[in-house]
Design a protein around this motif. Structure first.
Motif, PDB file in Angstrom:
ATOM      1  N   ASP A 123       0.846  -1.192   0.000  1.00  0.00           N
ATOM      2  CA  ASP A 123       0.000   0.000   0.000  1.00  0.00           C
ATOM      3  C   ASP A 123       0.884   1.245   0.000  1.00  0.00           C
ATOM      4  OD1 ASP A 123      -1.752   2.092   0.470  1.00  0.00           O
ATOM      5  OD2 ASP A 123      -2.657   1.192   2.262  1.00  0.00           O
ATOM      6  N   PRO A 124       0.835   2.073  -1.058  1.00  0.00           N
ATOM      7  CA  PRO A 124       1.691   3.260  -1.121  1.00  0.00           C
ATOM      8  C   PRO A 124       1.353   4.313  -0.076  1.00  0.00           C
ATOM      9  CG  PRO A 124       0.157   3.240  -2.965  1.00  0.00           C
ATOM     10  CD  PRO A 124      -0.024   1.935  -2.231  1.00  0.00           C
ATOM     11  N   ARG A 125       0.227   4.176   0.585  1.00  0.00           N
ATOM     12  CA  ARG A 125      -0.147   5.132   1.633  1.00  0.00           C
ATOM     13  C   ARG A 125       0.288   4.660   3.015  1.00  0.00           C
ATOM     14  NH1 ARG A 125      -5.136   4.376  -1.438  1.00  0.00           N
ATOM     15  NH2 ARG A 125      -5.346   2.784   0.111  1.00  0.00           N
ATOM     16  N   ALA A 126       0.808   3.445   3.103  1.00  0.00           N
ATOM     17  CA  ALA A 126       1.201   2.886   4.394  1.00  0.00           C
ATOM     18  C   ALA A 126       2.403   3.643   4.964  1.00  0.00           C
ATOM     19  CB  ALA A 126       1.552   1.412   4.237  1.00  0.00           C
ATOM     20  N   PRO A 127       2.511   3.709   6.283  1.00  0.00           N
ATOM     21  CA  PRO A 127       3.692   4.335   6.888  1.00  0.00           C
ATOM     22  C   PRO A 127       4.958   3.575   6.489  1.00  0.00           C
ATOM     23  CG  PRO A 127       2.000   3.878   8.548  1.00  0.00           C
ATOM     24  CD  PRO A 127       1.567   3.213   7.278  1.00  0.00           C
TER      25      PRO A 127
ATOM     26  N   GLU B   3      10.364   8.538  -0.018  1.00  0.00           N
ATOM     27  CA  GLU B   3       9.357   9.262   0.749  1.00  0.00           C
ATOM     28  C   GLU B   3       9.182   8.565   2.083  1.00  0.00           C
ATOM     29  OE1 GLU B   3       4.874  11.154   0.507  1.00  0.00           O
ATOM     30  OE2 GLU B   3       5.484   9.695  -0.999  1.00  0.00           O
TER      31      GLU B   3
ATOM     32  N   ALA C   6       9.703   6.755  -4.186  1.00  0.00           N
ATOM     33  CA  ALA C   6       8.716   7.565  -4.896  1.00  0.00           C
ATOM     34  C   ALA C   6       9.081   7.739  -6.360  1.00  0.00           C
ATOM     35  CB  ALA C   6       8.578   8.930  -4.233  1.00  0.00           C
TER      36      ALA C   6
ATOM     37  N   HIS D  47       9.287   4.657   1.313  1.00  0.00           N
ATOM     38  CA  HIS D  47       8.839   4.256  -0.019  1.00  0.00           C
ATOM     39  C   HIS D  47       9.745   4.878  -1.079  1.00  0.00           C
ATOM     40  CE1 HIS D  47       4.936   2.767   1.497  1.00  0.00           C
ATOM     41  NE2 HIS D  47       5.091   3.720   2.397  1.00  0.00           N
TER      42      HIS D  47
ATOM     43  N   ARG E 137       6.850   8.183   5.078  1.00  0.00           N
ATOM     44  CA  ARG E 137       5.445   8.417   5.443  1.00  0.00           C
ATOM     45  C   ARG E 137       5.221   8.064   6.891  1.00  0.00           C
ATOM     46  NH1 ARG E 137       1.273   8.039   0.822  1.00  0.00           N
ATOM     47  NH2 ARG E 137       2.560   8.789  -0.864  1.00  0.00           N
TER      48      ARG E 137
END
Length: 190
Positions: free
Chosen positions: A31-35, A187, A40, A38, A189
């Motif tokens: 999941d690219p929104r996961a903490p 990135e 980017a 990443h 997060r």
């Protein structure tokens, strides 16, 4: 080219210190929104100026960094830190400093990891990615050991003390023999 101490961007830099490493990274399409940390964006280009160094005016390095920022739709003002290639050799530091200054009007914090592990040549990309991801994941931008005196010709002042690594984008530079250049944008997060 070889030195007995590594001082990236320092006025008194003398060259590289070799190191040895092997590394691997396992990438996943989670999941690219996961903490977490990443990737980017990433890009490579070729600088045909010389076999061992980038063009001293930094044009190819700047173009590569601009490409990576555009891939991630990231504004240069969003960059929280830069992991330089930071070889401490006169020509490589000159080209990298010029490339960074071409892209960044306001210089983000800059660090170099080679003072910790030496220049591991073909393994430096994966080794420094792992080290940088670990540092960011732990919450800090590493200090650059060995740096003491700003070179007025370069105007790069690497961090000398660890800094808090807030969520956001971090640029990682790698400039190899034969003009093979790569940049990654990580990135962090929350």
């Amino acid at each position: 080219l070889l030195a007995d101490s590594l001082k990236p961007f320092d006025l008194n830099r003398r060259g590289i210190v070799l190191g040895e490493a092997v590394g691997a990274v396992i990438l996943s399409a989670g999941d690219p929104r996961a903490p977490g940390i990443h990737i980017a964006a990433g890009a490579s280009n070729i600088d045909s100026y010389r076999v061992t160094t980038a063009h001293p005016d930094g044009r190819t390095i700047a173009a590569l960094q601009e490409t990576v920022l555009a891939q991630a739709s990231a504004d240069r003002r969003e960059i929280r830190g830069i992991k330089t290639h930071g070889t401490a050799s006169p020509m490589n530091d000159t080209g990298e400093a010029a490339g960074i200054r071409r892209v960044f009007d306001q210089m983000p914090p800059v660090c170099a990891l080679k003072p910790y592990v030496g220049h591991t040549l073909g393994a430096c990309g994966v080794t420094e990615l792992v080290l940088m991801a670990a540092a960011l994941g732990t919450g800090f931008l590493p200090a650059t050991t060995g740096f003491e005196t700003v070179d007025p010709a370069l105007m790069i002042n690497p961090v000398r003390d660890e800094r808090v690594a807030d969520p956001g984008f971090y640029l990682l530079n790698y400039f190899g023999f034969g003009g093979h250049n790569t940049a990654l944008l990580l990135e962090k997060r929350a």
